[in-house]
Design an enzyme around this catalytic site. Structure first.
Site, PDB file in Angstrom:
ATOM      1  N   LYS A  80     -64.395 -26.300   8.241  1.00  0.00           N
ATOM      2  CA  LYS A  80     -64.227 -26.895   9.726  1.00  0.00           C
ATOM      3  C   LYS A  80     -62.991 -28.072   9.611  1.00  0.00           C
ATOM      4  O   LYS A  80     -63.420 -28.572   8.477  1.00  0.00           O
ATOM      5  CB  LYS A  80     -65.351 -27.006  10.307  1.00  0.00           C
ATOM      6  CG  LYS A  80     -65.314 -27.354  11.880  1.00  0.00           C
ATOM      7  CD  LYS A  80     -65.545 -25.933  12.587  1.00  0.00           C
ATOM      8  CE  LYS A  80     -65.949 -26.126  13.891  1.00  0.00           C
ATOM      9  NZ  LYS A  80     -66.286 -24.901  14.631  1.00  0.00           N
ATOM     10  N   VAL A 181     -69.378 -26.485  31.325  1.00  0.00           N
ATOM     11  CA  VAL A 181     -69.067 -25.268  31.806  1.00  0.00           C
ATOM     12  C   VAL A 181     -67.390 -25.152  31.415  1.00  0.00           C
ATOM     13  O   VAL A 181     -66.458 -25.081  32.148  1.00  0.00           O
ATOM     14  CB  VAL A 181     -69.263 -24.826  33.188  1.00  0.00           C
ATOM     15  CG1 VAL A 181     -70.428 -24.043  33.626  1.00  0.00           C
ATOM     16  CG2 VAL A 181     -69.362 -26.331  34.121  1.00  0.00           C
ATOM     17  N   GLY A 182     -67.062 -25.432  29.985  1.00  0.00           N
ATOM     18  CA  GLY A 182     -65.916 -25.109  29.644  1.00  0.00           C
ATOM     19  C   GLY A 182     -65.435 -24.054  29.341  1.00  0.00           C
ATOM     20  O   GLY A 182     -65.873 -22.927  29.924  1.00  0.00           O
ATOM     21  N   ASN A 183     -64.467 -23.877  28.291  1.00  0.00           N
ATOM     22  CA  ASN A 183     -63.932 -22.473  28.017  1.00  0.00           C
ATOM     23  C   ASN A 183     -64.906 -21.441  27.996  1.00  0.00           C
ATOM     24  O   ASN A 183     -64.622 -20.135  28.490  1.00  0.00           O
ATOM     25  CB  ASN A 183     -63.206 -22.780  26.794  1.00  0.00           C
ATOM     26  CG  ASN A 183     -61.891 -23.437  26.952  1.00  0.00           C
ATOM     27  OD1 ASN A 183     -61.237 -23.467  27.934  1.00  0.00           O
ATOM     28  ND2 ASN A 183     -61.485 -24.212  25.970  1.00  0.00           N
ATOM     29  N   VAL A 184     -66.016 -21.655  27.011  1.00  0.00           N
ATOM     30  CA  VAL A 184     -66.626 -20.454  26.732  1.00  0.00           C
ATOM     31  C   VAL A 184     -67.774 -20.336  28.039  1.00  0.00           C
ATOM     32  O   VAL A 184     -67.910 -19.201  28.404  1.00  0.00           O
ATOM     33  CB  VAL A 184     -67.679 -20.702  25.443  1.00  0.00           C
ATOM     34  CG1 VAL A 184     -68.818 -19.744  25.343  1.00  0.00           C
ATOM     35  CG2 VAL A 184     -66.704 -21.024  24.153  1.00  0.00           C
ATOM     36  N   ALA A 185     -68.384 -21.334  28.511  1.00  0.00           N
ATOM     37  CA  ALA A 185     -69.446 -21.264  29.404  1.00  0.00           C
ATOM     38  C   ALA A 185     -69.056 -20.583  30.732  1.00  0.00           C
ATOM     39  O   ALA A 185     -69.539 -20.106  31.659  1.00  0.00           O
ATOM     40  CB  ALA A 185     -70.154 -22.637  29.742  1.00  0.00           C
ATOM     41  N   TYR A 186     -67.814 -20.965  31.327  1.00  0.00           N
ATOM     42  CA  TYR A 186     -67.126 -20.574  32.559  1.00  0.00           C
ATOM     43  C   TYR A 186     -66.990 -19.008  32.307  1.00  0.00           C
ATOM     44  O   TYR A 186     -67.609 -18.549  33.245  1.00  0.00           O
ATOM     45  CB  TYR A 186     -65.714 -21.086  32.320  1.00  0.00           C
ATOM     46  CG  TYR A 186     -65.115 -20.567  34.062  1.00  0.00           C
ATOM     47  CD1 TYR A 186     -65.615 -21.118  35.193  1.00  0.00           C
ATOM     48  CD2 TYR A 186     -64.333 -19.600  34.019  1.00  0.00           C
ATOM     49  CE1 TYR A 186     -65.198 -20.472  36.363  1.00  0.00           C
ATOM     50  CE2 TYR A 186     -63.861 -19.066  35.234  1.00  0.00           C
ATOM     51  CZ  TYR A 186     -64.277 -19.497  36.452  1.00  0.00           C
ATOM     52  OH  TYR A 186     -63.735 -19.110  37.486  1.00  0.00           O
TER      53      TYR A 186
HETATM   54  N1  NAD Z   1     -64.574 -21.601  21.882  1.00  0.00           N
HETATM   55  C1  NAD Z   1     -65.179 -21.017  20.994  1.00  0.00           C
HETATM   56  O1  NAD Z   1     -64.925 -19.692  20.899  1.00  0.00           O
HETATM   57  C2  NAD Z   1     -66.644 -21.194  20.387  1.00  0.00           C
HETATM   58  C3  NAD Z   1     -67.188 -20.521  19.326  1.00  0.00           C
HETATM   59  C4  NAD Z   1     -68.409 -20.604  19.132  1.00  0.00           C
HETATM   60  C5  NAD Z   1     -68.890 -21.957  19.372  1.00  0.00           C
HETATM   61  N2  NAD Z   1     -68.409 -22.760  20.217  1.00  0.00           N
HETATM   62  C6  NAD Z   1     -69.029 -24.175  20.714  1.00  0.00           C
HETATM   63  O2  NAD Z   1     -69.405 -23.833  21.999  1.00  0.00           O
HETATM   64  C7  NAD Z   1     -69.560 -25.224  22.603  1.00  0.00           C
HETATM   65  C8  NAD Z   1     -68.427 -25.051  23.725  1.00  0.00           C
HETATM   66  O3  NAD Z   1     -66.968 -24.913  23.415  1.00  0.00           O
HETATM   67  P1  NAD Z   1     -65.755 -24.544  24.482  1.00  0.00           P
HETATM   68  O4  NAD Z   1     -64.711 -23.959  23.569  1.00  0.00           O
HETATM   69  O5  NAD Z   1     -66.178 -23.874  25.784  1.00  0.00           O
HETATM   70  O6  NAD Z   1     -65.463 -26.087  24.633  1.00  0.00           O
HETATM   71  P2  NAD Z   1     -64.879 -26.717  25.876  1.00  0.00           P
HETATM   72  O7  NAD Z   1     -64.448 -28.164  25.488  1.00  0.00           O
HETATM   73  O8  NAD Z   1     -63.902 -25.989  26.668  1.00  0.00           O
HETATM   74  O9  NAD Z   1     -66.112 -26.889  26.745  1.00  0.00           O
HETATM   75  C9  NAD Z   1     -67.336 -27.900  26.613  1.00  0.00           C
HETATM   76  C10 NAD Z   1     -67.587 -28.491  27.774  1.00  0.00           C
HETATM   77  O10 NAD Z   1     -68.697 -29.354  27.664  1.00  0.00           O
HETATM   78  C11 NAD Z   1     -68.535 -30.461  28.484  1.00  0.00           C
HETATM   79  N3  NAD Z   1     -69.364 -31.496  27.991  1.00  0.00           N
HETATM   80  C12 NAD Z   1     -69.301 -32.348  27.032  1.00  0.00           C
HETATM   81  N4  NAD Z   1     -70.555 -33.369  26.862  1.00  0.00           N
HETATM   82  C13 NAD Z   1     -71.034 -32.865  27.938  1.00  0.00           C
HETATM   83  C14 NAD Z   1     -72.294 -33.385  28.192  1.00  0.00           C
HETATM   84  N5  NAD Z   1     -72.954 -34.568  27.471  1.00  0.00           N
HETATM   85  N6  NAD Z   1     -73.097 -33.051  29.314  1.00  0.00           N
HETATM   86  C15 NAD Z   1     -72.403 -31.814  29.916  1.00  0.00           C
HETATM   87  N7  NAD Z   1     -71.177 -31.533  29.572  1.00  0.00           N
HETATM   88  C16 NAD Z   1     -70.516 -31.861  28.645  1.00  0.00           C
HETATM   89  C17 NAD Z   1     -67.020 -30.828  28.394  1.00  0.00           C
HETATM   90  O11 NAD Z   1     -66.424 -31.748  29.511  1.00  0.00           O
HETATM   91  C18 NAD Z   1     -66.538 -29.339  28.320  1.00  0.00           C
HETATM   92  O12 NAD Z   1     -66.449 -28.869  29.827  1.00  0.00           O
HETATM   93  C19 NAD Z   1     -68.899 -26.213  21.540  1.00  0.00           C
HETATM   94  O13 NAD Z   1     -70.158 -26.636  20.795  1.00  0.00           O
HETATM   95  C20 NAD Z   1     -68.259 -25.105  20.456  1.00  0.00           C
HETATM   96  O14 NAD Z   1     -68.228 -25.701  19.106  1.00  0.00           O
HETATM   97  C21 NAD Z   1     -67.141 -22.411  20.857  1.00  0.00           C
HETATM   98  C1  LEU Z   2     -63.095 -19.524  14.198  1.00  0.00           C
HETATM   99  C2  LEU Z   2     -63.392 -20.165  15.428  1.00  0.00           C
HETATM  100  C3  LEU Z   2     -63.448 -19.174  16.593  1.00  0.00           C
HETATM  101  C4  LEU Z   2     -64.483 -20.960  15.397  1.00  0.00           C
HETATM  102  C5  LEU Z   2     -65.316 -21.270  16.731  1.00  0.00           C
HETATM  103  N1  LEU Z   2     -64.968 -22.546  17.238  1.00  0.00           N
HETATM  104  C6  LEU Z   2     -66.555 -21.434  16.214  1.00  0.00           C
HETATM  105  O1  LEU Z   2     -67.385 -22.584  16.003  1.00  0.00           O
HETATM  106  O2  LEU Z   2     -67.353 -20.137  15.936  1.00  0.00           O
END
Ligand code: NAD
Ligand code: LEU
EC number: 1.4.1.9
Length: 364
Positions: A80, A181-186
């Site tokens: 990472k 509710v960012g990229n994943v959660a939306y």
């Molecule tokens: N994007 C992916 O494909 C992916 C894959 C695996 C794991 N993840 C994990 O999932 C999580 C979310 O990823 P994402 O890509 O949606 O990120 P993101 O930045 O789009 O969303 C995260 C959201 O959490 C909010 N946030 C931060 N701190 C907070 C708090 N204390 N209380 C409430 N909200 C808070 C942010 O404002 C943001 O809207 C991360 O931990 C990331 O490592 C993401």
């Molecule tokens: C390779 C990526 C899609 C990694 C992703 N951010 C995860 O934590 O799994």
């Protein structure tokens, strides 16, 4: 911080510091374990309180990727990157291109992708300098933004966890509290809403909250209140360590299942969930959809194949719950056992990843 002592404690292979004054790049790349193949893991950009906090985050996240990739059955190790900076203010083209050159220098030991604070556009800039990057634009025949696929995998995983806790995987009428509710959660909220779940959401970003309220009729609460709301399932989807001594006593949910990495502040918090009979879907098993999707780029991206593999998150979690019940182990420990057994088995025939051996990159 005694860095070598920390690295020894979980057997990390490598830690790199990348600096480029002109662009402002300050990146830390952690490579945990390359037994199964090159280390694949995203790049996070975040405003850390200290350099030590950034190093710790990179190391913890890299180890999580080793376990995630192993448990997902991928021929990939774990790594990472964290870039220290504000993703809203500090990004520039030169920064990501400089970072791309550093990755190229690793000659395939590490492959990057998106994480919190980075986007497909950033990956495209890295791709100007190196092929060791995934999650780049579909116009390059790649898979693009991994977040919707991660969300789909988390949705399937929540269903598997619901089946374990409630005897049915239907989410209709279930109340689900979503933190962040960012990229994943939306995207996740979209699947949950479609199935008839009631949503309670929170985020430190008001716009993100409003978007979920408007699109899915979610109820909004303040960030500190999300742990204590009446709900069936708590879905942590922001940053890590939200399952801790302060929050566990507040939880009313019977299931903890969400997208965030490193949800347990310490492993003892997974033990406490187990003792309380709360079903915990181990983070790196349920959130593997994104990495499964981007990893498919390494063998020539095929969306159908990738999505079929993402669907197996449901059965992987069933397997984790089965091991947990059979051996009376907390679910995080059952998942660790599953991942570690695979790594150990292959460690006997391979040690470090070498680019001149037969591996996944040779098929690209
Ligand atoms: N994007 C992916 O494909 C992916 C894959 C695996 C794991 N993840 C994990 O999932 C999580 C979310 O990823 P994402 O890509 O949606 O990120 P993101 O930045 O789009 O969303 C995260 C959201 O959490 C909010 N946030 C931060 N701190 C907070 C708090 N204390 N209380 C409430 N909200 C808070 C942010 O404002 C943001 O809207 C991360 O931990 C990331 O490592 C993401
Ligand atoms: C390779 C990526 C899609 C990694 C992703 N951010 C995860 O934590 O799994």
């Amino acid at each position: 911080m005694e860095i070598f002592k920390y690295m020894e404690s979980y057997d990390y292979e490598q830690l790199l510091f990348c600096q480029d004054e002109q662009s402002g790049l300050k990146a830390i790349v952690a490579i945990h374990d390359t037994t199964l193949g090159p280390a694949l893991g995203g790049t996070r950009m975040w405003t850390y309180d200290s350099e030590e906090a950034a190093i710790t985050d990179a190391l913890r996240l890299a180890k999580g990727m080793t376990y995630k990739n192993a448990a997902a059955g991928l021929n990939l190790g774990g790594g990472k990157t964290v870039i220290i900076g504000d993703p809203k203010k500090d990004k520039n083209e030169a920064m990501f291109r400089a970072f791309g050159r550093f990755i190229q220098g690793l000659n395939g030991r590490y492959i990057t992708a998106e994480d919190v604070g980075t986007t497909v556009r950033d990956m495209d800039l890295i791709h100007e300098e190196t092929d060791f990057v995934t999650g780049i634009s579909p116009e390059f025949g790649s898979s693009g933004n991994p977040s919707p696929v991660t969300a789909y995998g988390v949705y399937k995983g929540i269903k598997a966890a619901a089946k374990e806790a409630f005897g049915s995987d239907s989410l209709e009428g279930k109340t689900i509290a979503v933190q962040g509710v960012g990229n994943v959660a939306y995207n996740l909220c979209g699947h949950l809403h479609e199935e008839g779940a009631n949503l309670i959401v929170t985020d430190i970003n008001k716009e993100a909250v409003n978007r979920a309220v408007e699109a899915y009729g979610a109820k909004a609460v303040d960030p500190d209140d999300i742990y204590q709301v009446d709900c069936d399932i708590y879905a942590p989807c922001a940053l890590g360590a939200t399952i801790n001594d302060d929050t566990i006593p507040q939880l009313k949910a019977k299931v903890v299942a969400g997208a965030a990495n490193n949800q347990l502040k310490e492993t003892k918090h997974g033990d406490i969930l187990h003792e309380k009979g709360i079903v915990y879907a181990p983070d790196y098993v349920i959130n593997a959809g994104g990495v499964i999707n981007v990893a498919d780029e390494l063998i020539g991206y095929n969306q159908d194949r990738a999505m079929k593999r993402v669907e197996t998150i449901y059965s992987s979690l069933e397997r984790v719950f089965e091991i947990s019940q059979r051996d009376n182990l907390p679910t995080y420990a059952a998942a660790d056992r599953m991942a570690e057994e695979r790594i150990q088995m292959l460690k006997q025939s391979r040690s470090q990843f070498l680019t001149n051996s037969h591996h996944i990159l040779s098929r690209r």
